[in-house]
Design a protein around this motif. Structure first.
Motif, PDB file in Angstrom:
ATOM      1  N   CYS A 277     -36.082  27.142  21.312  1.00  0.00           N
ATOM      2  CA  CYS A 277     -35.079  26.328  20.387  1.00  0.00           C
ATOM      3  C   CYS A 277     -33.988  26.954  19.707  1.00  0.00           C
ATOM      4  O   CYS A 277     -34.161  28.262  19.426  1.00  0.00           O
ATOM      5  CB  CYS A 277     -35.644  25.374  19.264  1.00  0.00           C
ATOM      6  SG  CYS A 277     -37.247  24.603  20.249  1.00  0.00           S
ATOM      7  N   ALA A 278     -32.962  26.348  19.505  1.00  0.00           N
ATOM      8  CA  ALA A 278     -32.080  26.731  18.498  1.00  0.00           C
ATOM      9  C   ALA A 278     -31.754  25.784  17.514  1.00  0.00           C
ATOM     10  O   ALA A 278     -31.563  24.658  17.732  1.00  0.00           O
ATOM     11  CB  ALA A 278     -30.779  27.053  19.391  1.00  0.00           C
ATOM     12  N   VAL A 279     -31.448  26.305  16.145  1.00  0.00           N
ATOM     13  CA  VAL A 279     -31.200  25.574  14.978  1.00  0.00           C
ATOM     14  C   VAL A 279     -29.634  25.706  14.443  1.00  0.00           C
ATOM     15  O   VAL A 279     -29.545  26.818  14.217  1.00  0.00           O
ATOM     16  CB  VAL A 279     -32.453  25.570  14.053  1.00  0.00           C
ATOM     17  CG1 VAL A 279     -32.242  26.913  13.478  1.00  0.00           C
ATOM     18  CG2 VAL A 279     -31.846  24.609  12.709  1.00  0.00           C
ATOM     19  N   ASN A 280     -28.884  24.803  14.380  1.00  0.00           N
ATOM     20  CA  ASN A 280     -27.595  24.916  13.832  1.00  0.00           C
ATOM     21  C   ASN A 280     -27.392  25.120  12.266  1.00  0.00           C
ATOM     22  O   ASN A 280     -28.201  24.416  11.612  1.00  0.00           O
ATOM     23  CB  ASN A 280     -26.740  23.780  14.389  1.00  0.00           C
ATOM     24  CG  ASN A 280     -25.298  23.967  14.016  1.00  0.00           C
ATOM     25  OD1 ASN A 280     -24.803  24.395  12.957  1.00  0.00           O
ATOM     26  ND2 ASN A 280     -24.482  23.901  15.036  1.00  0.00           N
ATOM     27  N   LEU A 281     -26.975  26.444  11.925  1.00  0.00           N
ATOM     28  CA  LEU A 281     -27.121  26.740  10.563  1.00  0.00           C
ATOM     29  C   LEU A 281     -26.012  25.711   9.628  1.00  0.00           C
ATOM     30  O   LEU A 281     -26.308  25.632   8.546  1.00  0.00           O
ATOM     31  CB  LEU A 281     -26.627  28.114  10.322  1.00  0.00           C
ATOM     32  CG  LEU A 281     -27.682  29.122  10.777  1.00  0.00           C
ATOM     33  CD1 LEU A 281     -27.304  30.476  10.846  1.00  0.00           C
ATOM     34  CD2 LEU A 281     -28.901  29.013  10.134  1.00  0.00           C
ATOM     35  N   ALA A 282     -25.072  25.123  10.257  1.00  0.00           N
ATOM     36  CA  ALA A 282     -24.255  24.337   9.632  1.00  0.00           C
ATOM     37  C   ALA A 282     -24.968  22.956   9.172  1.00  0.00           C
ATOM     38  O   ALA A 282     -24.702  22.396   8.043  1.00  0.00           O
ATOM     39  CB  ALA A 282     -22.916  24.055  10.294  1.00  0.00           C
ATOM     40  N   ASP A 283     -25.587  22.267  10.273  1.00  0.00           N
ATOM     41  CA  ASP A 283     -26.028  20.999   9.936  1.00  0.00           C
ATOM     42  C   ASP A 283     -27.733  20.819  10.056  1.00  0.00           C
ATOM     43  O   ASP A 283     -28.207  19.860   9.833  1.00  0.00           O
ATOM     44  CB  ASP A 283     -25.273  20.106  11.000  1.00  0.00           C
ATOM     45  CG  ASP A 283     -25.420  20.435  12.383  1.00  0.00           C
ATOM     46  OD1 ASP A 283     -26.341  21.191  12.746  1.00  0.00           O
ATOM     47  OD2 ASP A 283     -24.541  19.943  13.172  1.00  0.00           O
ATOM     48  N   GLY A 284     -28.357  22.037  10.551  1.00  0.00           N
ATOM     49  CA  GLY A 284     -29.726  22.028  10.651  1.00  0.00           C
ATOM     50  C   GLY A 284     -30.323  21.272  11.907  1.00  0.00           C
ATOM     51  O   GLY A 284     -31.495  20.972  12.083  1.00  0.00           O
TER      52      GLY A 284
END
Length: 709
Positions: A277-284
């Motif tokens: 998985c990948a999690v976006n640091l800006a919006d989670g």
């Protein structure tokens, strides 16, 4: 009933070993791991590259002494090193390197722009802004207020790197700065309610117990994971929900080159399903890139995950075809192509060249007629084309690349082939022999190369591979007892692949006048097919027994010098457990055994190992684990059994052996018990030597000399 207990205190035990022994233990000791080192000269080439180029020198010793050799791959030259000044290493020069400011303690994590620091104290996380104007000249930062980001940190559920660190000062935090310098992130683990075990330090002036975390299969409470993102502009932590499966395991796998997202894997507790998985640091927001299902369990020994070409592509390992291979995905998780394919197994990835779009890797079982356990080296293009064998010799290969990547040094050997070293080129045009190990001093002792063999498994179809050790005075017209040295896996096997004098105890054991064999069993090595290495699933205690029993009979039909009326068995760890299982399942066949540090009761052994390879069932509120143990088999023992354990073993806790002892006592069985004070799972020093002599004595008395008491 007569039960003997032996502890390694004082010299009295050593005296007992020598009593009434007719064998010459000096000949045994020559071939132990420690003593065999004196019988060898150099066995590998270690290159020392010059000035960052491909030219290198190395030192090598033979019976004629040590010599230094200079090699120039471009010129295909190998000659004596005359300029000894080249052996003096020059200091490394660093460019574009800015040392950290002196006032930052080692416990701080400094942001990429050096404007912020993160640290942990009292299990919690703190953020502090540093204004660097003038700091580099004065050496003093302009102080600003510290912000405490959390107040819910506890021991074993903390924001610090080392959960168990109880120091009161600054502690390195779990939090990691993202490349953008603005965000930071962390994965916190709640380990507060995990199972614990104890071992006793019996050798301390005042003996004491050491308590340690030890997760057990089927545990109600297992680690729980929590992911958080921080932002310096808001000075707050935001928790992100990564949950998908009950009791899942989460691991961070790095961040993207631009620092905008973090990669992680989450794995189902049943160990048969995993997501990248990948999690976006800006919006989670969490995005699933790869979803893998592998029944009955994932092959974690060969697992591989890499993000390539500035995160535009993903290289992933999977057994979805029935054999372990590499697959290439795009950045969205869409499969582009299978990189390696066929009825063989892709092993470790050794090098990835994104410019040439080329991968160098180990491979197992592809070459016809070659032992499938030998690591052969291949290169292949990203699109799966151009697969090429770089190491054609049928042997186990270990390579090291030159700085340019155009060449590599190949050290290879087999159990029945001494070490060789070659210089080879990636294009296949250079294949220069550098050295062949000088084994003259070893052969002068009478030592003989072991022999390799293959037999059929109990199914009559599957090939099993093994190695046979004989005594130095072997006579093919005589009959010899056989000792089977076992380790069933399921994550690996007891099998000598590369050259070894001692063969992990085997050479010494053979000198008693025995044939010693090691071999694979179905359910063992993941370097073969998925069907092979998962054979033992849900049958963790018994899966390897039939193959060992059948293979020994098969060997005896081929080699008339094997006496199947005198069979012994030895093993350590899972092999130690198999010794007891085999002696109790085939009590009239395996007559003598030495079981070292065996996990006789897998209900109290490593959670990952048991839950993965035996399996668990998810119930309404918890997970159910059921496994057969050795304890109920105790009443079936007929042969001469020695149990061994280190009392400081925090892997296979000595209570495993004690439970087996209790079962044997209650079954009115005679046996030998050897406890090694201060020894862990692996034995060292005098205790290891003592253990070896006890094992020789045991087999010598009851298998070779055929004593009955």
């Amino acid at each position: 009933m007569r039960i003997r207990y032996h502890l390694t205190f004082g010299l009295a035990m050593c005296v007992e070993i020598a009593i009434a022994q007719k064998s010459n233990y000096i000949s045994f000791e020559k071939f132990t791991l420690e003593n065999s080192k004196e019988l060898l000269y150099s066995t590998s080439v270690t290159p020392n590259f010059l000035n960052g180029g491909d030219k290198f020198w190395y030192s090598y010793t033979t019976k004629d002494g040590e010599r230094d050799v200079l090699v120039d791959p471009e010129k295909k030259e190998r000659k004596p090193l005359l300029d000894k000044a080249l052996k003096v290493s020059k200091p490394r020069l660093f460019t574009n390197f800015r040392p950290p400011l002196k006032y930052y303690p080692a416990a701080f994590r400094v942001s990429p722009d050096q404007k912020y620091i993160l640290y942990s104290k009292g299990y919690n996380l703190f953020l502090k802004k540093e204004l660097p104007e003038g700091s580099e000249t004065t050496g003093k930062p302009v102080d600003t207020a510290t912000i405490q980001l959390t107040n819910d940190g506890f021991k074993d559920y903390s924001y610090q790197e080392r959960d168990g660190d109880t120091s009161s000062g600054y502690v390195l935090p779990k939090a990691i700065w993202a490349a953008d310098g603005r965000h930071f992130y962390m994965l916190r683990k709640d380990s507060r309610r995990l199972s614990r075990m104890t071992i006793v330090n019996a050798l301390a002036p005042v003996p004491y117990g050491k308590d340690y975390v030890y997760e057990l299969p089927g545990d109600k409470y297992v680690p729980q994971y929590e992911f958080s993102i921080g932002d310096v502009s808001s000075a707050k932590l935001k928790k992100v929900d990564l949950s998908h499966w009950k009791d899942q395991m989460v691991e961070l796998k790095g961040e993207s080159k631009d620092g905008k997202q973090v990669y992680f894997t989450r794995k189902k507790r049943t160990n048969d399903e995993i997501e990248v998985c990948a999690v976006n640091l800006a919006d989670g927001i969490v995005k699933v890139l790869i979803h893998e299902v592998s029944k009955p369990y994932l092959n974690e020994q060969q697992a591989y995950l890499s993000f390539l070409n500035n995160d535009k592509e993903i290289l992933w390992y999977s057994e979805r075809s029935g054999f372990g291979h590499l697959y290439l995905f795009d950045h969205q998780g869409k499969l582009k192509n299978q990189v390696t394919k066929g009825n063989w197994v892709a092993g470790r990835v050794l090098k990835v060249d994104t410019a040439k779009r080329e991968i160098v890797l180990e491979g197992y079982g592809r070459e016809k007629g070659c032992n499938p356990y030998y690591a052969m080296i291949y290169k292949v293009n990203f699109d799966g084309s151009g697969l090429k064998l770089l190491t054609p010799e049928f042997a186990d290969h270990q390579i090291r690349f030159s700085p340019s990547g155009k060449y590599f040094i190949d050290n290879f050997s087999r159990a029945d082939l001494g070490p060789n070293a070659y210089l080879k080129s990636m294009d296949g045009r250079l294949n220069m022999k550098l050295e062949e190990a000088d084994l003259s001093k070893l052969f002068a002792t009478g030592w003989k190369m072991p022999e390799t063999f293959s037999v059929k498994a109990a199914d009559g179809k599957t090939d099993l591979y093994g190695v046979m050790w004989k005594p130095v005075n072997f006579d093919e017209n005589k009959k010899y007892p056989l000792i089977s040295h076992v380790y069933p896996g399921p994550q690996t096997e007891e099998l000598n692949i590369h050259f070894s004098v001692d063969g992990n105890f085997n050479a010494s054991l053979a000198q008693m006048g025995a044939i010693v064999v090691t071999m694979g069993h179905r359910g063992g090595s993941p370097q073969r097919s998925r069907a092979y290495h998962t054979f033992g699933y849900n049958n963790l205690r018994d899966f390897a027994l039939a193959d060992d029993y059948h293979a020994i009979h098969d060997l005896a039909r081929t080699y008339s010098f094997i006496d199947t009326t005198k069979v012994g068995i030895f093993g350590h760890s899972a092999g130690g457990a198999m010794v007891v299982t085999a002696m109790c399942t085939y009590p009239d066949f395996y007559k003598v055994g030495v079981s070292a540090s065996g996990n006789h009761d897998n209900t109290i052994y490593n959670r990952w190992w048991g839950e993965s390879h035996q399996g668990i069932v998810e119930g309404d509120s918890t997970f159910l684990f059921d496994v057969k143990t050795n304890l109920p088999l105790a009443h079936q023992l007929k042969g001469k059994l020695m149990l061994v354990s280190g009392d400081a073993d925090d892997n296979v806790n000595p209570v495993q052996t004690m439970r087996m002892v209790d079962a044997l006592i209650n079954a009115d069985k005679d046996f030998e018990l050897v406890m090694l004070p201060g020894q862990g799972h692996i034995y060292f020093g005098k205790s290891k030597s003592f253990f070896e002599r006890k094992m020789w004595s045991w087999f010598d008395r009851f298998l070779i000399l055929n004593e009955t008491k």
